[in-house]
Design a protein around this motif. Structure first.
Motif, PDB file in Angstrom:
ATOM      1  N   ASP A  32       0.822  -1.206   0.000  1.00  0.00           N
ATOM      2  CA  ASP A  32       0.000   0.000   0.000  1.00  0.00           C
ATOM      3  C   ASP A  32       0.859   1.260   0.000  1.00  0.00           C
ATOM      4  O   ASP A  32       0.560   2.231  -0.703  1.00  0.00           O
ATOM      5  CB  ASP A  32      -0.924   0.007   1.221  1.00  0.00           C
ATOM      6  N   LYS A  33       1.935   1.261   0.791  1.00  0.00           N
ATOM      7  CA  LYS A  33       2.817   2.419   0.855  1.00  0.00           C
ATOM      8  C   LYS A  33       3.554   2.619  -0.464  1.00  0.00           C
ATOM      9  O   LYS A  33       3.712   3.746  -0.945  1.00  0.00           O
ATOM     10  CB  LYS A  33       3.823   2.246   1.997  1.00  0.00           C
ATOM     11  N   VAL A  34       4.005   1.524  -1.077  1.00  0.00           N
ATOM     12  CA  VAL A  34       4.681   1.609  -2.372  1.00  0.00           C
ATOM     13  C   VAL A  34       3.739   2.182  -3.420  1.00  0.00           C
ATOM     14  O   VAL A  34       4.115   3.043  -4.225  1.00  0.00           O
ATOM     15  CB  VAL A  34       5.198   0.220  -2.806  1.00  0.00           C
ATOM     16  N   LYS A  35       2.495   1.705  -3.417  1.00  0.00           N
ATOM     17  CA  LYS A  35       1.498   2.183  -4.385  1.00  0.00           C
ATOM     18  C   LYS A  35       1.267   3.681  -4.237  1.00  0.00           C
ATOM     19  O   LYS A  35       1.078   4.397  -5.217  1.00  0.00           O
ATOM     20  CB  LYS A  35       0.190   1.416  -4.180  1.00  0.00           C
ATOM     21  N   ASN A  36       1.318   4.168  -3.007  1.00  0.00           N
ATOM     22  CA  ASN A  36       1.080   5.574  -2.738  1.00  0.00           C
ATOM     23  C   ASN A  36       2.233   6.460  -3.235  1.00  0.00           C
ATOM     24  O   ASN A  36       2.024   7.545  -3.762  1.00  0.00           O
ATOM     25  CB  ASN A  36       0.881   5.783  -1.233  1.00  0.00           C
ATOM     26  N   ILE A  37       3.472   5.982  -3.083  1.00  0.00           N
ATOM     27  CA  ILE A  37       4.648   6.786  -3.427  1.00  0.00           C
ATOM     28  C   ILE A  37       5.127   6.542  -4.849  1.00  0.00           C
ATOM     29  O   ILE A  37       5.739   7.420  -5.464  1.00  0.00           O
ATOM     30  CB  ILE A  37       5.785   6.496  -2.413  1.00  0.00           C
ATOM     31  N   TYR A  38       4.832   5.384  -5.403  1.00  0.00           N
ATOM     32  CA  TYR A  38       5.401   4.982  -6.698  1.00  0.00           C
ATOM     33  C   TYR A  38       5.167   6.023  -7.795  1.00  0.00           C
ATOM     34  O   TYR A  38       6.083   6.363  -8.545  1.00  0.00           O
ATOM     35  CB  TYR A  38       4.807   3.634  -7.124  1.00  0.00           C
ATOM     36  N   ASN A  39       3.947   6.518  -7.904  1.00  0.00           N
ATOM     37  CA  ASN A  39       3.609   7.432  -8.999  1.00  0.00           C
ATOM     38  C   ASN A  39       3.822   8.905  -8.653  1.00  0.00           C
ATOM     39  O   ASN A  39       3.569   9.782  -9.482  1.00  0.00           O
ATOM     40  CB  ASN A  39       2.153   7.222  -9.426  1.00  0.00           C
ATOM     41  N   GLN A  40       4.283   9.175  -7.446  1.00  0.00           N
ATOM     42  CA  GLN A  40       4.600  10.546  -7.090  1.00  0.00           C
ATOM     43  C   GLN A  40       5.921  10.967  -7.731  1.00  0.00           C
ATOM     44  O   GLN A  40       6.726  10.142  -8.151  1.00  0.00           O
ATOM     45  CB  GLN A  40       4.683  10.699  -5.571  1.00  0.00           C
ATOM     46  N   LYS A  41       6.155  12.271  -7.796  1.00  0.00           N
ATOM     47  CA  LYS A  41       7.382  12.787  -8.399  1.00  0.00           C
ATOM     48  C   LYS A  41       8.608  12.278  -7.661  1.00  0.00           C
ATOM     49  O   LYS A  41       9.610  11.911  -8.274  1.00  0.00           O
ATOM     50  CB  LYS A  41       7.348  14.325  -8.386  1.00  0.00           C
ATOM     51  N   CYS A  42       8.536  12.242  -6.328  1.00  0.00           N
ATOM     52  CA  CYS A  42       9.681  11.768  -5.549  1.00  0.00           C
ATOM     53  C   CYS A  42       9.934  10.281  -5.770  1.00  0.00           C
ATOM     54  O   CYS A  42      11.087   9.829  -5.793  1.00  0.00           O
ATOM     55  CB  CYS A  42       9.474  12.063  -4.067  1.00  0.00           C
ATOM     56  N   GLY A  43       8.857   9.494  -5.955  1.00  0.00           N
ATOM     57  CA  GLY A  43       9.038   8.069  -6.227  1.00  0.00           C
ATOM     58  C   GLY A  43       9.732   7.833  -7.556  1.00  0.00           C
ATOM     59  O   GLY A  43      10.625   6.985  -7.677  1.00  0.00           O
ATOM     60  N   LYS A  44       9.325   8.578  -8.563  1.00  0.00           N
ATOM     61  CA  LYS A  44       9.961   8.468  -9.880  1.00  0.00           C
ATOM     62  C   LYS A  44      11.416   8.905  -9.810  1.00  0.00           C
ATOM     63  O   LYS A  44      12.294   8.304 -10.434  1.00  0.00           O
ATOM     64  CB  LYS A  44       9.192   9.315 -10.889  1.00  0.00           C
ATOM     65  N   CYS A  45      11.695   9.963  -9.030  1.00  0.00           N
ATOM     66  CA  CYS A  45      13.066  10.456  -8.887  1.00  0.00           C
ATOM     67  C   CYS A  45      13.937   9.431  -8.174  1.00  0.00           C
ATOM     68  O   CYS A  45      15.098   9.219  -8.543  1.00  0.00           O
ATOM     69  CB  CYS A  45      13.059  11.774  -8.120  1.00  0.00           C
ATOM     70  N   LEU A  46      13.396   8.774  -7.138  1.00  0.00           N
ATOM     71  CA  LEU A  46      14.156   7.748  -6.413  1.00  0.00           C
ATOM     72  C   LEU A  46      14.562   6.606  -7.333  1.00  0.00           C
ATOM     73  O   LEU A  46      15.672   6.085  -7.241  1.00  0.00           O
ATOM     74  CB  LEU A  46      13.333   7.209  -5.246  1.00  0.00           C
ATOM     75  N   ARG A  47      13.662   6.233  -8.251  1.00  0.00           N
ATOM     76  CA  ARG A  47      13.948   5.121  -9.152  1.00  0.00           C
ATOM     77  C   ARG A  47      14.883   5.516 -10.281  1.00  0.00           C
ATOM     78  O   ARG A  47      15.852   4.798 -10.584  1.00  0.00           O
ATOM     79  CB  ARG A  47      12.651   4.564  -9.750  1.00  0.00           C
ATOM     80  N   GLU A  48      14.608   6.635 -10.933  1.00  0.00           N
ATOM     81  CA  GLU A  48      15.289   6.973 -12.177  1.00  0.00           C
ATOM     82  C   GLU A  48      16.553   7.804 -11.984  1.00  0.00           C
ATOM     83  O   GLU A  48      17.499   7.678 -12.768  1.00  0.00           O
ATOM     84  CB  GLU A  48      14.324   7.710 -13.107  1.00  0.00           C
ATOM     85  N   LYS A  49      16.591   8.665 -10.951  1.00  0.00           N
ATOM     86  CA  LYS A  49      17.759   9.521 -10.764  1.00  0.00           C
ATOM     87  C   LYS A  49      18.686   9.021  -9.658  1.00  0.00           C
ATOM     88  O   LYS A  49      19.904   9.075  -9.794  1.00  0.00           O
ATOM     89  CB  LYS A  49      17.307  10.960 -10.474  1.00  0.00           C
ATOM     90  N   HIS A  50      18.086   8.531  -8.577  1.00  0.00           N
ATOM     91  CA  HIS A  50      18.914   8.002  -7.486  1.00  0.00           C
ATOM     92  C   HIS A  50      19.202   6.508  -7.671  1.00  0.00           C
ATOM     93  O   HIS A  50      19.976   5.943  -6.899  1.00  0.00           O
ATOM     94  CB  HIS A  50      18.217   8.244  -6.147  1.00  0.00           C
ATOM     95  N   ASN A  51      18.549   5.877  -8.660  1.00  0.00           N
ATOM     96  CA  ASN A  51      18.776   4.453  -8.991  1.00  0.00           C
ATOM     97  C   ASN A  51      18.550   3.540  -7.785  1.00  0.00           C
ATOM     98  O   ASN A  51      19.317   2.616  -7.538  1.00  0.00           O
ATOM     99  CB  ASN A  51      20.193   4.252  -9.540  1.00  0.00           C
ATOM    100  N   ILE A  52      17.493   3.826  -7.028  1.00  0.00           N
ATOM    101  CA  ILE A  52      17.173   3.000  -5.861  1.00  0.00           C
ATOM    102  C   ILE A  52      16.203   1.910  -6.292  1.00  0.00           C
ATOM    103  O   ILE A  52      15.095   2.190  -6.736  1.00  0.00           O
ATOM    104  CB  ILE A  52      16.577   3.857  -4.733  1.00  0.00           C
ATOM    105  N   ILE A  53      16.655   0.665  -6.159  1.00  0.00           N
ATOM    106  CA  ILE A  53      15.844  -0.483  -6.567  1.00  0.00           C
ATOM    107  C   ILE A  53      15.593  -1.415  -5.383  1.00  0.00           C
ATOM    108  O   ILE A  53      14.488  -1.901  -5.188  1.00  0.00           O
ATOM    109  CB  ILE A  53      16.545  -1.263  -7.701  1.00  0.00           C
ATOM    110  N   THR A  54      16.620  -1.654  -4.562  1.00  0.00           N
ATOM    111  CA  THR A  54      16.506  -2.620  -3.479  1.00  0.00           C
ATOM    112  C   THR A  54      16.376  -1.940  -2.123  1.00  0.00           C
ATOM    113  O   THR A  54      16.611  -0.733  -1.979  1.00  0.00           O
ATOM    114  CB  THR A  54      17.738  -3.541  -3.455  1.00  0.00           C
ATOM    115  N   VAL A  55      16.027  -2.730  -1.112  1.00  0.00           N
ATOM    116  CA  VAL A  55      15.935  -2.232   0.263  1.00  0.00           C
ATOM    117  C   VAL A  55      17.299  -1.748   0.735  1.00  0.00           C
ATOM    118  O   VAL A  55      17.420  -0.734   1.430  1.00  0.00           O
ATOM    119  CB  VAL A  55      15.388  -3.333   1.191  1.00  0.00           C
TER     120      VAL A  55
END
Length: 237
Positions: A11-34
């Motif tokens: 539920d928390k992932v679903k909430n943050i995933y599509n936010q701007k910060c979630g996209k930035c964490l994945r694409e710019k900070h390259n955060i994939i794992t715990v």
């Protein structure tokens, strides 16, 4: 474990995933794992917060300005806050920094010392259920291997045949001459298609020579001889 597919905080992932910060964490900070998320949070705690509350501004602190130019992150503080939300939402048994609970199953120091002093070739030792972390997966298995023999090649996998989508219709029937008589003789038949290799005519064995045993023998033979991965429908009267 991948943080964006984590079952413990869906539920928390679903909430943050599509936010701007979630996209930035994945694409710019390259955060994939715990683990990568934890490293990013530790860096933020040390550099951004440094024991204080961080208030991002248009002309912010030196670490923020440096990151904006390096990875094009517009709001490193917001990304750090979102990362903390994700990490803190992890259940205790999934959180690597959560204090370990004492379940009372681990061996005591005295029991561990007894294990060390026993001759393992002659006496059994008490099993230690405590979970440990190893550097190499091969260190977790000691049944058919030793430290000196570690496989460096990947294990092969058997080829799995593709299952056809079309369901096979298997027609079965049983018959019996002189049914109900002491000299009765029963038989079974299986038919799928003309000249099909799985077509069969079977003589029923045993003392029970009836029409019903012929029917059941045909069904049993079909189930035992047609590959189990194939979808079939038994058609019988």
């Amino acid at each position: 474990m991948p943080i964006w597919l984590h079952v413990g905080i869906a539920d928390k992932v679903k909430n943050i995933y599509n936010q701007k910060c979630g996209k930035c964490l994945r694409e710019k900070h390259n955060i994939i794992t715990v683990d990568q998320l934890h490293t990013f949070i530790e860096w933020g705690n040390m550099v951004l917060l440094n024991g204080k509350t961080h208030y991002p501004k248009r002309f912010c602190c030196e670490p923020c300005d440096r990151l904006k130019g390096k990875i094009k992150c517009d709001n490193i503080s917001q990304c750090h806050k979102a990362a903390l939300e994700l990490y803190n939402a992890l259940p205790k048994h999934w959180n690597p920094t959560a204090p370990k609970s004492n379940d009372g199953l681990s061996l005591s120091e005295r029991e561990i010392e007894k294990n060390r002093n026993k001759d393992r070739r002659k006496k059994t030792i008490a099993f230690d259920p405590s979970l440990t972390i190893k550097n190499d997966i091969s260190q977790c298995f000691r049944i058919f291997t030793t430290d000196a023999s570690k496989a460096r090649t990947a294990e092969g996998r058997p080829v799995i045949r593709r299952v056809p989508r079309r369901t096979i219709r298997v027609y079965t029937d049983g018959s019996c001459t002189r049914n109900g008589d002491a000299k009765a003789e029963a038989g079974a038949g299986i038919w799928i298609a003309e000249d099909h290799p799985w077509n069969a005519a079977i003589r029923v064995q045993g003392e029970a020579q009836t029409n019903q045993t012929g029917e059941l023998t045909a069904i049993l033979h079909a189930l035992q001889n047609i590959p189990q991965e194939l979808p079939i429908v038994i058609v019988t009267d």
